[in-house]
Design a protein around this motif. Structure first.
Motif, short mmCIF file in Angstrom:
data_model
loop_
_atom_site.label_atom_id
_atom_site.label_comp_id
_atom_site.label_asym_id
_atom_site.label_seq_id
_atom_site.Cartn_x
_atom_site.Cartn_y
_atom_site.Cartn_z
N UNK A 78 0.82 -1.21 0.00
CA UNK A 78 0.00 0.00 0.00
C UNK A 78 0.86 1.26 0.00
N UNK A 79 1.64 1.45 1.06
CA UNK A 79 2.44 2.67 1.16
C UNK A 79 3.70 2.60 0.31
N UNK A 80 4.09 1.40 -0.12
CA UNK A 80 5.23 1.28 -1.00
C UNK A 80 4.83 1.34 -2.46
N UNK A 81 4.20 0.26 -2.95
CA UNK A 81 3.91 0.14 -4.38
C UNK A 81 2.79 1.07 -4.84
N UNK A 82 1.64 1.02 -4.17
CA UNK A 82 0.51 1.85 -4.61
C UNK A 82 0.86 3.34 -4.53
N UNK A 83 1.43 3.75 -3.42
CA UNK A 83 1.74 5.17 -3.27
C UNK A 83 2.76 5.63 -4.31
N UNK A 84 3.78 4.82 -4.57
CA UNK A 84 4.81 5.22 -5.54
C UNK A 84 4.20 5.48 -6.91
N UNK A 85 3.40 4.55 -7.40
CA UNK A 85 2.84 4.73 -8.74
C UNK A 85 1.78 5.80 -8.80
N UNK A 86 0.86 5.79 -7.85
CA UNK A 86 -0.26 6.72 -7.91
C UNK A 86 0.15 8.15 -7.57
N UNK A 87 1.16 8.32 -6.73
CA UNK A 87 1.58 9.68 -6.38
C UNK A 87 2.24 10.39 -7.55
N UNK A 88 2.75 9.63 -8.52
CA UNK A 88 3.38 10.23 -9.69
C UNK A 88 2.45 10.25 -10.90
N UNK A 89 1.17 9.91 -10.65
CA UNK A 89 0.16 10.00 -11.71
C UNK A 89 -0.64 11.28 -11.53
N UNK A 90 -1.78 11.36 -12.19
CA UNK A 90 -2.64 12.54 -12.08
C UNK A 90 -3.19 12.73 -10.66
N UNK A 91 -3.12 11.67 -9.83
CA UNK A 91 -3.63 11.78 -8.46
C UNK A 91 -2.77 12.67 -7.59
N UNK A 92 -1.47 12.70 -7.91
CA UNK A 92 -0.50 13.42 -7.07
C UNK A 92 -0.46 12.80 -5.67
N UNK A 93 0.42 13.24 -4.79
CA UNK A 93 0.55 12.59 -3.48
C UNK A 93 -0.73 12.58 -2.65
N UNK A 94 -1.46 13.68 -2.64
CA UNK A 94 -2.68 13.72 -1.81
C UNK A 94 -3.70 12.70 -2.27
N UNK A 95 -3.95 12.65 -3.57
CA UNK A 95 -4.90 11.67 -4.10
C UNK A 95 -4.43 10.25 -3.88
#
Length: 265
Positions: free
Chosen positions: A182-199
Motif C-alpha cells: 500500500x504505502x510502497x507500491x501503490x503510493x509510488x505509482x499513484x503519487x506520480x500519476x494525475x492523483x499526485x501525493x494527496x490523491x
C-alpha cells in the motif's frame, strides 16, 4: 559495396545505442499500471490464502464443516489466519518484485525502503499514539466494543498453542506485506500519476480499508484514517520502513488490548 570510413566508427552504432538506451530506461508504473499489478497481487494473495486453508482443512480437521457457521469458525481461527497471512505474504511480494523488475528499477528504491532516523521514528510514533488515543476515546463514548473477530482469533490461537505464530503474523508478516503493497507500491505509482501525493494517500487508504471486510463500519473508518496518517508519514519522510514499524506497533497494541479484555472481562 559502400563502406564507411574508418575515421568515423561512431556513425554505425549511434541509432542502435540510442534505441537500446530508451528501452532500458527505468520507468514508473503510473495509475493504470499500478492498478493492474495491484489486482494481480490481490488475486495471488487470495489464491495463496485459499490454498493454505484447503491444506489445513485436509491435514488437521477430522470432521468436515457442513454449515457456513462451522466453516467461518475454522476460517477465523487465529492459527489458520496467522498461517494464511504468513504463507500469502511472499507471493504478494514476488508480484511486486516482478512488476518493479519489469520497470527496470531497484526493489528497495521503488518502494522507498529507507531506514528512518530516530527522530523520524519518534515523531511518527508520537503522532500515532495521539491518533489512537482519539479513536479510543471515540470508541468509548460511542459504546464500541472490540471486534468479536479479533477476540476469537486471539483466544483460539492461545488455546491451541499458536499464539507466538499469531503474533508473528499480526506484528511482522501482515505489516510488511501490507505496507510494501500500500504505502510502497501503490503510493509510488499513484503519487506520480494525475492523483499526485494527496490523491494517492486517499485512494490507497481507501483500498486498504476496504480490504478489511471483517470489521464493522466504525473500525473500517478507523483503519481508513490510520491509512491517511501512514500515507502522510510515508510522503513526509520518504520511508516505507517507518510505516512498517508503526503498523507493527499498532497491531501489537491491538493484541495487547485484546489480551487485557480477555483477561479482565
Amino acid at each position: 559495396m559502400l563502406s564507411l570510413p574508418e575515421s568515423a566508427p561512431w556513425i554505425v552504432p549511434t541509432v542502435p545505442i540510442a534505441v537500446a538506451a530508451a528501452l532500458r530506461r527505468p520507468r514508473t508504473w503510473y495509475f493504470w499500471g499500478t492498478a493492474f499489478f495491484a489486482v494481480i497481487a490481490c488475486l495471488v494473495q487470495s489464491i495463496a490464502a485459499t490454498l493454505t486453508f484447503l491444506v489445513l482443512l485436509a491435514c488437521w480437521v477430522c470432521v468436515v464443516p457442513h454449515t457456513p457457521e462451522e466453516l467461518r469458525a475454522l476460517i477465523y481461527d487465529g492459527a489458520w489466519l496467522a498461517l494464511a497471512a504468513i504463507m500469502a505474504g511472499p507471493f504478494v511480494l514476488a508480484v511486486l518484485w516482478g512488476a518493479i523488475r519489469l520497470a527496470r528499477q531497484r526493489f528497495a528504491d521503488y518502494l522507498a525502503l529507507r531506514w528512518p532516523s530516530g527522530r523520524e521514528l519518534a515523531r511518527g510514533l508520537a503522532m500515532t499514539c495521539a491518533f489512537l488515543l482519539v479513536w479510543l476515546a471515540i470508541a468509548y463514548l460511542t459504546g464500541q466494543k472490540a471486534p468479536a473477530f479479533v477476540i476469537n482469533g486471539y483466544m483460539s490461537a492461545r488455546a491451541t498453542g499458536w499464539l507466538p505464530v499469531y503474533l508473528i503474523a499480526m506484528c511482522i508478516a501482515a505489516p510488511v506485506t501490507e505496507e510494501f503493497f500500500v504505502r510502497g507500491f501503490l503510493f509510488r505509482g499513484w503519487s506520480q500519476s494525475f492523483l499526485r501525493p494527496t490523491g494517492a494517500i486517499v485512494l490507497s487508504s481507501a483500498v486498504w480499508a476496504a480490504a478489511h471486510t471483517q470489521y464493522n463500519l466504525f473500525y473500517v473508518s478507523e483503519i481508513f484514517t490510520i491509512g491517511l496518517l501512514l500515507g502522510y508519514l510515508r510522503y513526509r519522510y520518504g520511508s516505507t520502513w517507518l510505516t512498517v514499524i508503526i503498523h507493527s506497533a499498532i497491531n501489537l497494541a491491538a493484541v495487547i488490548e485484546v489480551a487485557l479484555i480477555v483477561a479482565y472481562a
